[in-house]
Design a protein around this motif. Structure first.
Motif: not given
Length: 472
Positions: A288-315
């Protein structure tokens, strides 16, 4: 099999005597010291035997720091003392030219970190190990008494083991894991590759900085908690099957039989939405994030954002945006916009808490099958089992039930919760006759079957020995 194990025991006794004869001891050891010395010799030779079967060039490691053998008694082997293990057994193996150090260890007291000493068998020991018929994965009995509930902490990027006092939860977890490991120990868990393919896999893993060659003896699990908290982490580790590249999982066998793998789909999004009484909906949480494109990257980013304790200004490292066409900030904003109900839960460091939740689900699944003496091999949010347990959806149903028990949802209403893992097709290593689609065993020509058996001689030997031993 018994003869082979006796041969290893005899090797241990012979080496212990040779060490003593070479040193010409002037003072006899006490009975307790002698027991610990012989135990240390066998401990080291067992590690060398297992490591050599992993890969002839693989190395063992040992902690030569004296304090290691007296601190944190929960995690160390009480039968190993510094004097008997390092000063006498280890040094004795060096003196007999049975092992050689490949890299010296060190310990920086200021930084409180270092590396262990690395060593391996010499040709003299290898010749004696080769005289032992059989594989240690078949011959050695796993030790069910080792500590399996492990608590870790990290300070300034340094990870270390934490002491803890047992409570009702740790005692239950340890008891449950003993039941699971006891079940696993009664089966042979192997990988159906021909001799050349297995050697190639081990060669690849030997030079991989993030992995180790497959150690088929390692089939007992530990449960590792993090951040000095028994509500953080808790996942199951150290099963050899967790170490192989994903494409090889389709060849894992249990008691010589094929397996199938099922995993939880979108487990983290499902857990977050259910825990906070939100509706995830039928649309894929990542598509649902990028209209079904790049699902693996979205999944990685989603989980990294859950793991992080700060806004993650850097990739975060490991996320490749080259083909996405968005900056890291834009991708973050797209994920937040697509998951408005849980926006406030990102960047709060809840990833390890979610790992605790999925570890409890995994424990439930494994315990359901332990009662049937059937190993359900965990790989975090997926399970590998004998193919028969997928025929009538037993594994899929057990996974749904375990999720429902934890979150009181998802058992019947979410049909997409559990899916079979479809691996990238590889060459099917089953004997065939002229028709490439014909893999019926009763149609195989005898000569062709014998040729294939020779190609898979090591797998066949291990599994044949296991079956003979299990019936004796």
């Amino acid at each position: 099999m018994e003869v082979s194990l006796n041969a290893f025991d005899e090797l241990c006794k012979r080496v212990s005597s040779e060490i003593d004869n070479r040193n010409l001891r002037t003072r006899s050891r006490t009975e307790s010291e002698q027991t610990r010395f012989e135990y240390a010799v066998k401990y080291l030779l067992t590690d060398l035997w297992k490591t050599y079967h992993k890969h002839p060039e693989a190395e063992c490691s040992i902690n030569k720091r004296s304090g290691y053998y007296s601190e944190n008694d929960r995690y160390r082997d009480p039968n190993l003392t510094y004097k008997m293990t390092i000063k006498q057994a280890f040094q004795g193996l060096i003196d007999l030219d049975l092992i050689r150090i490949t890299k010296d260890g060190y310990y920086d007291r200021t930084k409180m970190q270092g590396n262990l000493t690395r060593y391996k068998s010499t040709h003299r020991l290898i010749e004696q190990l080769n005289d032992i018929k059989g594989h240690p994965a078949v011959l050695l009995k796993p030790n069910l008494d080792n500590e399996t509930i492990i608590l870790r902490n990290k300070i300034n990027s340094r990870r270390f083991l934490e002491r803890y006092e047992d409570n009702k939860d740790t005692e239950i977890w340890r008891d449950n894991l003993r039941k699971i490991n006891s079940c696993f120990s009664r089966h042979i868990i192997d990988i159906y590759l021909n001799d050349n393919q297995f050697t190639k896999l081990q060669d690849e893993l030997l030079v991989d900085n993030d992995k180790e060659p497959v150690d088929l003896t390692q089939k007992l699990l530990v449960r590792i908690f993090t951040n000095k908290s028994f509500e953080s982490g808790g996942r199951f580790y150290r099963g050899w099957w967790q170490n192989v590249p994903k494409d090889y999982r389709q060849f894992i066998t249990i008691d010589g039989k094929n397996t199938r793998e099922f995993d939880f789909s979108q487990l983290n999004p499902n857990m977050i939405y259910d825990r906070h009484n939100y509706e995830l909906g039928s649309e894929d949480a990542y598509d649902r994030v990028l209209d079904g494109q790049h699902r693996d990257v979205v999944k990685q980013a989603f989980n990294a954002m859950l793991q992080a304790e700060n806004p993650l200004n850097q990739k975060p490292d490991g996320i490749n945006l080259n083909e996405v066409g968005l900056s890291w900030k834009e991708l973050k904003e797209a994920i937040l916009a697509s998951h408005k109900p849980i926006q406030d839960l990102f960047f709060k460091g809840i990833g390890n808490r979610l790992q605790f939740e999925d570890s409890c689900i995994a424990e439930n699944v494994m315990l359901q099958f332990t009662g049937y003496n059937a190993p359900a091999l965990p790989i975090h949010d997926s399970f590998i089992m004998h193919h028969g347990y997928s025929t009538y959806d037993e594994l899929e149903e057990a996974m749904r039930r375990a999720y429902h028990d934890r979150f009181k949802s998802g058992f019947k209403d979410n049909k997409e919760l559990v899916k079979e893992v479809i691996h990238e097709p590889k060459e099917r290593e089953k004997p065939k006759i002229n028709d490439p689609d014909n893999i019926e065993w009763d149609n195989i020509e005898f000569d062709h079957l014998m040729e294939k058996r020779q190609e898979y001689s090591k797998w066949n030997d291990r599994n044949d020995d296991w079956m003979i031993g299990s019936k004796s």
